[in-house]
Design an enzyme around this catalytic site. Structure first.
Site, PDB file in Angstrom:
ATOM      1  N   HIS A 185      -1.483 -34.936  15.655  1.00  0.00           N
ATOM      2  CA  HIS A 185      -1.069 -35.299  17.012  1.00  0.00           C
ATOM      3  C   HIS A 185      -0.074 -34.316  17.611  1.00  0.00           C
ATOM      4  O   HIS A 185       0.422 -34.534  18.707  1.00  0.00           O
ATOM      5  CB  HIS A 185      -0.477 -36.716  17.026  1.00  0.00           C
ATOM      6  CG  HIS A 185      -1.511 -37.782  16.854  1.00  0.00           C
ATOM      7  ND1 HIS A 185      -2.598 -37.627  16.027  1.00  0.00           N
ATOM      8  CD2 HIS A 185      -1.649 -39.006  17.409  1.00  0.00           C
ATOM      9  CE1 HIS A 185      -3.343 -38.722  16.077  1.00  0.00           C
ATOM     10  NE2 HIS A 185      -2.790 -39.575  16.908  1.00  0.00           N
ATOM     11  N   ASP A 196     -11.176 -33.470   6.838  1.00  0.00           N
ATOM     12  CA  ASP A 196      -9.766 -33.844   6.673  1.00  0.00           C
ATOM     13  C   ASP A 196      -9.213 -33.080   5.474  1.00  0.00           C
ATOM     14  O   ASP A 196      -9.852 -33.032   4.426  1.00  0.00           O
ATOM     15  CB  ASP A 196      -9.646 -35.366   6.422  1.00  0.00           C
ATOM     16  CG  ASP A 196      -8.239 -35.893   6.680  1.00  0.00           C
ATOM     17  OD1 ASP A 196      -7.274 -35.271   6.194  1.00  0.00           O
ATOM     18  OD2 ASP A 196      -8.111 -36.915   7.374  1.00  0.00           O
ATOM     19  N   ASP A 217      -9.707 -36.948  15.898  1.00  0.00           N
ATOM     20  CA  ASP A 217      -8.684 -37.937  15.550  1.00  0.00           C
ATOM     21  C   ASP A 217      -7.770 -37.340  14.485  1.00  0.00           C
ATOM     22  O   ASP A 217      -7.427 -37.978  13.499  1.00  0.00           O
ATOM     23  CB  ASP A 217      -9.367 -39.215  15.050  1.00  0.00           C
ATOM     24  CG  ASP A 217      -8.386 -40.373  14.917  1.00  0.00           C
ATOM     25  OD1 ASP A 217      -7.314 -40.333  15.550  1.00  0.00           O
ATOM     26  OD2 ASP A 217      -8.697 -41.308  14.174  1.00  0.00           O
ATOM     27  N   SER A 235      -9.193 -27.700  10.122  1.00  0.00           N
ATOM     28  CA  SER A 235     -10.129 -27.397  11.214  1.00  0.00           C
ATOM     29  C   SER A 235     -10.495 -25.918  11.273  1.00  0.00           C
ATOM     30  O   SER A 235     -11.660 -25.550  11.335  1.00  0.00           O
ATOM     31  CB  SER A 235      -9.488 -27.782  12.555  1.00  0.00           C
ATOM     32  OG  SER A 235     -10.118 -28.903  13.112  1.00  0.00           O
ATOM     33  N   GLY A 240     -10.252 -35.789  11.028  1.00  0.00           N
ATOM     34  CA  GLY A 240      -9.169 -36.720  10.725  1.00  0.00           C
ATOM     35  C   GLY A 240      -9.716 -38.032  10.192  1.00  0.00           C
ATOM     36  O   GLY A 240      -9.724 -39.050  10.883  1.00  0.00           O
ATOM     37  N   PHE A 271      -6.039 -46.640  11.587  1.00  0.00           N
ATOM     38  CA  PHE A 271      -5.453 -46.912  12.897  1.00  0.00           C
ATOM     39  C   PHE A 271      -6.570 -46.910  13.932  1.00  0.00           C
ATOM     40  O   PHE A 271      -6.771 -45.955  14.668  1.00  0.00           O
ATOM     41  CB  PHE A 271      -4.408 -45.842  13.245  1.00  0.00           C
ATOM     42  CG  PHE A 271      -3.442 -45.580  12.118  1.00  0.00           C
ATOM     43  CD1 PHE A 271      -2.291 -46.346  11.988  1.00  0.00           C
ATOM     44  CD2 PHE A 271      -3.699 -44.595  11.173  1.00  0.00           C
ATOM     45  CE1 PHE A 271      -1.398 -46.117  10.948  1.00  0.00           C
ATOM     46  CE2 PHE A 271      -2.809 -44.355  10.129  1.00  0.00           C
ATOM     47  CZ  PHE A 271      -1.665 -45.124  10.019  1.00  0.00           C
ATOM     48  N   ASP A 317      -6.532 -41.833  20.570  1.00  0.00           N
ATOM     49  CA  ASP A 317      -5.091 -41.913  20.838  1.00  0.00           C
ATOM     50  C   ASP A 317      -4.701 -41.318  22.184  1.00  0.00           C
ATOM     51  O   ASP A 317      -3.762 -40.525  22.286  1.00  0.00           O
ATOM     52  CB  ASP A 317      -4.280 -41.267  19.694  1.00  0.00           C
ATOM     53  CG  ASP A 317      -4.542 -41.953  18.368  1.00  0.00           C
ATOM     54  OD1 ASP A 317      -4.464 -43.200  18.329  1.00  0.00           O
ATOM     55  OD2 ASP A 317      -4.847 -41.267  17.383  1.00  0.00           O
TER      56      ASP A 317
HETATM   57 MG    MG Z   1      -6.119 -41.940  15.685  1.00  0.00          MG
END
Ligand code: MG
Length: 205
Positions: free
Chosen positions: A139, A66, A136, A119, A41, A15, A165
């Site tokens: 969310h 990640d 990233d 993290s 991410g 994305f 984002d």
């Molecule tokens: Mg993103």
């Protein structure tokens, strides 16, 4: 325009808009002369490839963090779920296999160091100053706050903090990345270099 960018980069799952990818590459190409880059991410490695190609020019390293179990929106039944990345045997998302394949195919195994963890666990003993941090990850507000708290302090002076984002309008997307972006600006520790599409760029003062 970017040397050695794989021909199939647009087919890699992810994305990331083209203008954002180019901005990441350019900032990483500059910042990685100072030290390593950390990405939070990585998913299937699309952005990691841009960062990796930038770092290779400086003999630098991308730490690609990640847990590879997918964010909230990637889970079964959620909007961004991809059944190809679901390990039915284990009953979990697993993007690591696809990530490794993409990094290897891009010839970046000796530039990209995968950190397959979350993290907080990774940050616990972290001491290496970072020339660039690209957030990233998840969310949710909890995930975004955790990524910011764990990693913003590791950005070296003159280094870059990039956050993906960012949507000022809640109708366009979740507000957690924007919340940590505003925290970074409000901290007085970063100069706001502005946004490219939904990618926010800050420089550590
Ligand atoms: Mg993103």
């Amino acid at each position: 325009m970017i040397p050695d960018l794989p021909d199939h980069i647009d087919q890699i799952k992810g994305f990331l808009a083209e203008d954002e990818a180019l901005a990441l590459y350019q900032h990483a190409a500059h910042a990685s002369a100072l030290g390593p880059v950390l990405e939070i991410g990585s998913y299937c490695g699309k952005s990691t490839i841009y960062l990796g190609l930038a770092c290779r020019g400086n003999n630098s390293t991308v730490f690609a963090l990640d847990h590879h179990r997918g964010s909230e929106e990637h889970q079964q039944g959620e909007f961004f779920h991809d059944p190809d990345l679901y390990d039915a045997g284990e009953g979990v998302m697993d993007t690591f296999k696809e990530f490794r394949r993409n990094i290897r195919a891009a010839g970046l195994d000796d530039v990209v160091v995968p950190l397959v963890s979350d993290s907080e666990t990774t940050a616990r003993q972290w001491q290496t100053p970072l020339a660039m941090v690209f957030i990233d990850g998840g969310h949710s507000l909890d995930a975004a706050l955790s990524d910011y708290r764990c990693w913003a302090s590791h950005v070296m002076r003159g280094g870059i903090l990039a956050i993906h984002d960012l949507f000022a309008d809640a109708h366009q997307g979740g507000q957690a990345p924007y919340a940590i972006y505003r925290m970074a600006v409000a901290s007085g520790l970063f100069a706001d270099l502005g946004q490219v599409n939904s990618l926010g760029i800050l420089r550590r003062l």
